[in-house]
Write a protein that holds these residues in place. Structure first.
Motif, short mmCIF file in Angstrom:
data_model
loop_
_atom_site.label_atom_id
_atom_site.label_comp_id
_atom_site.label_asym_id
_atom_site.label_seq_id
_atom_site.Cartn_x
_atom_site.Cartn_y
_atom_site.Cartn_z
N LYS A 172 67.21 -56.63 -10.97
CA LYS A 172 67.16 -57.28 -9.65
C LYS A 172 65.83 -58.03 -9.48
O LYS A 172 65.81 -59.16 -9.00
CB LYS A 172 67.31 -56.21 -8.56
CG LYS A 172 67.34 -56.76 -7.18
CD LYS A 172 67.53 -55.64 -6.16
CE LYS A 172 67.42 -56.15 -4.76
NZ LYS A 172 67.51 -55.08 -3.76
N VAL A 224 68.56 -45.25 -15.15
CA VAL A 224 69.56 -46.23 -14.73
C VAL A 224 69.11 -46.93 -13.45
O VAL A 224 69.19 -48.16 -13.33
CB VAL A 224 70.94 -45.56 -14.54
CG1 VAL A 224 71.91 -46.47 -13.82
CG2 VAL A 224 71.51 -45.14 -15.88
N PHE A 232 68.37 -50.98 -13.05
CA PHE A 232 68.97 -51.85 -12.04
C PHE A 232 67.90 -52.55 -11.22
O PHE A 232 68.00 -53.75 -10.93
CB PHE A 232 69.90 -51.08 -11.12
CG PHE A 232 71.24 -50.76 -11.72
CD1 PHE A 232 71.91 -51.67 -12.52
CD2 PHE A 232 71.85 -49.54 -11.48
CE1 PHE A 232 73.14 -51.39 -13.07
CE2 PHE A 232 73.09 -49.24 -12.02
CZ PHE A 232 73.73 -50.16 -12.82
#
Length: 76
Positions: A57, A49, A53
């Motif tokens: 980004k 996870v 992320f």
């Protein structure tokens, strides 16, 4: 070379320890794996996870830089 030898020795010890004629630790190893498996899966999921992320980004930042480069070319 030393690490290779140490690794082979440790793997041999592990096999010997799990054999019934060796140390007979096979039941303990199975119990450890039963308890460790779900915890390890949760840890791997959490790391995945965080990596996801970070990837999202990075993609957003790359798009912003690409748009900024296009604007800089148009302004020349």
């Amino acid at each position: 070379m030393v690490s290779l030898i140490v690794g082979v020795v440790l793997m041999g010890f592990c096999a010997f320890a799990c054999l019934p004629c060796g140390l007979g630790w096979s039941g303990d190893v199975i119990n450890f794996l039963k308890g460790f498996g779900p915890s390890f899966a949760a840890f791997c999921g959490l790391i995945s996870v965080f990596i996801g992320f970070a990837d999202i980004k990075d993609k957003k930042e790359a798009k912003k830089e690409e748009l900024a480069a296009k604007k800089a070319e148009e302004n020349k």
